[in-house]
Design a protein around this motif. Sequence first.
Motif, PDB file in Angstrom:
ATOM      1  N   GLY A 194       2.124   7.036 -13.582  1.00 36.66           N
ATOM      2  CA  GLY A 194       3.089   6.330 -13.191  1.00 36.66           C
ATOM      3  C   GLY A 194       3.502   5.661 -13.870  1.00 36.66           C
ATOM      4  N   MET A 195       4.695   5.834 -15.278  1.00 32.96           N
ATOM      5  CA  MET A 195       5.564   5.433 -15.368  1.00 32.96           C
ATOM      6  C   MET A 195       6.689   6.293 -15.090  1.00 32.96           C
ATOM      7  SD  MET A 195       4.712   4.744 -20.020  1.00 32.96           S
ATOM      8  CE  MET A 195       5.773   4.311 -20.423  1.00 32.96           C
ATOM      9  N   LEU A 196       6.557   7.430 -14.875  1.00 34.75           N
ATOM     10  CA  LEU A 196       7.677   8.351 -14.899  1.00 34.75           C
ATOM     11  C   LEU A 196       7.616   8.160 -13.024  1.00 34.75           C
ATOM     12  CD1 LEU A 196       5.791  11.695 -16.525  1.00 34.75           C
ATOM     13  CD2 LEU A 196       8.291  10.412 -16.692  1.00 34.75           C
ATOM     14  N   GLU A 197       6.894   8.026 -12.337  1.00 28.42           N
ATOM     15  CA  GLU A 197       6.888   7.800 -10.702  1.00 28.42           C
ATOM     16  C   GLU A 197       7.762   6.758 -10.545  1.00 28.42           C
ATOM     17  OE1 GLU A 197       4.504   5.300  -6.892  1.00 28.42           O
ATOM     18  OE2 GLU A 197       3.333   6.508  -8.813  1.00 28.42           O
ATOM     19  N   LEU A 198       7.491   4.813 -11.095  1.00 37.71           N
ATOM     20  CA  LEU A 198       8.117   4.136 -11.797  1.00 37.71           C
ATOM     21  C   LEU A 198       9.818   4.709 -12.077  1.00 37.71           C
ATOM     22  CD1 LEU A 198       6.283   1.027 -13.049  1.00 37.71           C
ATOM     23  CD2 LEU A 198       6.567   2.024 -10.741  1.00 37.71           C
ATOM     24  N   LYS A 199       9.910   5.182 -13.296  1.00 33.07           N
ATOM     25  CA  LYS A 199      10.991   6.394 -13.267  1.00 33.07           C
ATOM     26  C   LYS A 199      12.292   5.979 -12.357  1.00 33.07           C
ATOM     27  CE  LYS A 199      13.417   8.418 -16.896  1.00 33.07           C
ATOM     28  NZ  LYS A 199      13.410   9.753 -18.163  1.00 33.07           N
ATOM     29  N   ASN A 235       0.380   3.584 -30.790  1.00 36.86           N
ATOM     30  CA  ASN A 235      -0.551   4.084 -30.091  1.00 36.86           C
ATOM     31  C   ASN A 235      -0.455   3.850 -28.513  1.00 36.86           C
ATOM     32  OD1 ASN A 235      -1.528   5.308 -32.735  1.00 36.86           O
ATOM     33  ND2 ASN A 235      -2.639   4.431 -32.657  1.00 36.86           N
ATOM     34  N   PHE A 236       0.074   3.695 -27.895  1.00 36.86           N
ATOM     35  CA  PHE A 236       0.520   3.315 -27.117  1.00 36.86           C
ATOM     36  C   PHE A 236       1.270   2.867 -26.149  1.00 36.86           C
ATOM     37  CE2 PHE A 236       0.067   0.533 -22.795  1.00 36.86           C
ATOM     38  CZ  PHE A 236      -0.821   2.027 -21.996  1.00 36.86           C
ATOM     39  N   ILE A 237       2.152   2.019 -26.480  1.00 31.49           N
ATOM     40  CA  ILE A 237       3.648   2.227 -26.409  1.00 31.49           C
ATOM     41  C   ILE A 237       5.147   3.498 -26.981  1.00 31.49           C
ATOM     42  CG2 ILE A 237       5.763   0.363 -25.866  1.00 31.49           C
ATOM     43  CD1 ILE A 237       3.580  -0.567 -24.681  1.00 31.49           C
ATOM     44  N   ALA A 238       4.776   3.132 -28.063  1.00 30.86           N
ATOM     45  CA  ALA A 238       5.574   4.045 -28.514  1.00 30.86           C
ATOM     46  C   ALA A 238       4.809   5.365 -28.310  1.00 30.86           C
ATOM     47  CB  ALA A 238       5.791   3.549 -30.212  1.00 30.86           C
ATOM     48  N   LYS A 269       8.111   7.678 -26.070  1.00 27.06           N
ATOM     49  CA  LYS A 269       8.554   9.492 -27.073  1.00 27.06           C
ATOM     50  C   LYS A 269       7.802  10.870 -25.895  1.00 27.06           C
ATOM     51  CE  LYS A 269       8.264  12.152 -31.118  1.00 27.06           C
ATOM     52  NZ  LYS A 269       8.063  11.876 -32.925  1.00 27.06           N
ATOM     53  N   ASP A 270       6.169  10.250 -25.774  1.00 27.32           N
ATOM     54  CA  ASP A 270       5.605  12.183 -25.071  1.00 27.32           C
ATOM     55  C   ASP A 270       6.838  12.151 -23.960  1.00 27.32           C
ATOM     56  OD1 ASP A 270       4.555  12.117 -26.938  1.00 27.32           O
ATOM     57  OD2 ASP A 270       3.073  10.715 -26.426  1.00 27.32           O
ATOM     58  N   LEU A 271       6.977  10.766 -23.195  1.00 27.81           N
ATOM     59  CA  LEU A 271       7.897  10.674 -22.241  1.00 27.81           C
ATOM     60  C   LEU A 271       9.030  11.159 -21.259  1.00 27.81           C
ATOM     61  CD1 LEU A 271       4.950   8.280 -19.614  1.00 27.81           C
ATOM     62  CD2 LEU A 271       4.751  11.012 -20.065  1.00 27.81           C
ATOM     63  N   LYS A 272       9.746  11.016 -22.754  1.00 24.26           N
ATOM     64  CA  LYS A 272      11.169  10.789 -22.965  1.00 24.26           C
ATOM     65  C   LYS A 272      11.846   9.898 -21.798  1.00 24.26           C
ATOM     66  CE  LYS A 272      11.382  15.157 -24.544  1.00 24.26           C
ATOM     67  NZ  LYS A 272       9.727  15.328 -24.897  1.00 24.26           N
ATOM     68  N   ILE A 273      10.921   8.726 -21.457  1.00 17.62           N
ATOM     69  CA  ILE A 273      11.398   7.154 -20.614  1.00 17.62           C
ATOM     70  C   ILE A 273      12.867   7.374 -20.909  1.00 17.62           C
ATOM     71  CG2 ILE A 273      10.937   5.051 -19.877  1.00 17.62           C
ATOM     72  CD1 ILE A 273       8.860   6.830 -18.989  1.00 17.62           C
ATOM     73  N   ASP A 274      13.072   6.469 -22.137  1.00 22.10           N
ATOM     74  CA  ASP A 274      15.136   6.472 -22.258  1.00 22.10           C
ATOM     75  C   ASP A 274      15.529   7.450 -21.728  1.00 22.10           C
ATOM     76  OD1 ASP A 274      13.945   4.061 -22.525  1.00 22.10           O
ATOM     77  OD2 ASP A 274      14.468   3.524 -24.436  1.00 22.10           O
ATOM     78  N   ASP A 275      16.546   8.018 -21.114  1.00 22.86           N
ATOM     79  CA  ASP A 275      17.670   9.050 -21.248  1.00 22.86           C
ATOM     80  C   ASP A 275      19.177   7.961 -20.683  1.00 22.86           C
ATOM     81  OD1 ASP A 275      17.335   8.344 -18.770  1.00 22.86           O
ATOM     82  OD2 ASP A 275      15.936  10.144 -18.092  1.00 22.86           O
TER      83      ASP A 275
END
Length: 471
Positions: free
Chosen positions: A145-150, A222-225, A229-235
């Motif tokens: 879902g986070m990647l979809e929104l990004k 264990n959830f937010i961070a 990090k795993d998804l590399k959300i910020d770029d």
Amino acid sequence: MTRIITLFCFFIAQIGFSQTAGDYLDKIRNNEALSTAFFQQMPKGGDLHHHFSGSVYAEPLLERAIAEDFYLNLETMAVAKTKPSTGNWQTFSSLKDEGKLSFYQQQIMQTWSAKDYNGSVPSDDLFFDSFQKFEPTIQGHFAEGMLELKKRAIAENVSYIETQLNIIPCDMNVSDLIDFNSKLRQASAQKDEKAVLKLLDELYKTIQQKDAKKYATDFNTNFIAKLQKDLKIDDEKFTMRYQNFVLRFMDPVDLFKNLTIAFISANDSKLVAGVNIVSPEHGENSMKDYWLHMVMFKYCHSRFPEVKYTLHAGELTLGLVQPEDLTWHINDAIHIAGANRIGHGVDIAYEANSYDLLKYMAKNNIPIEINLASNEFILKVKDGRHPFTLYKEFNVPIVISTDDAGILRTNMTEQYVLLAKRYPDVSYATIKQYVYNSINYSFIQDASVKKQLLKDLDSRFKTFEEKFSKN
């Protein structure tokens, strides 16, 4: 002479084609196709009023339920991973074998979202009831879902999202504190703030002794961070931050427990931008405990003064509640809770001393989060009935946001299309200011991140506006 006339005609033609982005918007704001293309390409800064689960479109959720062979309730269109003990439930695989899958797919889409809405159920019921129906497809799949929104945000030139991702999991046993529910409500009924604060102080100390911090730390680490990090959300194209939230319908002790942990989490993590409160504002507990909830926020702010919070307030309209219930929610959110931003604020015209309240918001830079598509669908409030112009007239800072784009079948671009068409006196320069407001009034804790987003916005607007100056 002929050459002079030719040059003059060429000069006039050049004047005709020389225009700014604002000139062009004024020409096309009533044409939805043209204005959609315009706003699709325009930088839109941030979406500050954003519920994660309601912003994911129904299609991938349904695909997941089918792929994982969930159970479907044939009456309500709710899904479950394991078969509940009551109700008419059937697996998606069996529906496919019986040739019924396509029929139910359509029913699900119309129940989980506003797709093909026909008024068969009240729009507010469809909206608020949908969350629980598709919620099982969200759990364990936040990454998708986070990647979809990004991806969607980048595609429509949104550079920042401040989303309400998930309630903080907590199995803390508070059965020994249940008597505080009646005590808090009794004091609240008398509007005895001193008594309420004293009770909250007792509750807070006990909750701390039950190791409230460990739940906040686990959530942050264990959830937010981990997801971030795993998804590399910020770029270089996109940034995401998170709001913790509590549920209005809960009894006071459970809500305050969750609120305390939410504040601890926001205080300890730069990724958690702030805190919010959600669920239908016109619900039974929401209305009964509203003042109490505002005092709870005031108390938590006294413990964690650096934590920012925005409050859903005034998401009400005449007919949805009694007239007298329209007069105080935004007032209390600001004057008691001390909200840094207000979400929706639709009932502002009915609020007691509304002019004074609007002046206060303007003077103290308390922005209003305007959600045009949401207010139209849920509350049936739009055009001149919507208080957008009232906020604008009193110079209250305005940010434009989506609310729940997935359920509402909308996006950020459409919010600006609606804004430009419905309010022709709103200039391009003003719209551009709203875009900058969405970064300036965000709850981003890291000043360098906010500074970089503003710098990026400058660059994006320069590129966008050059498209028109070069015509």
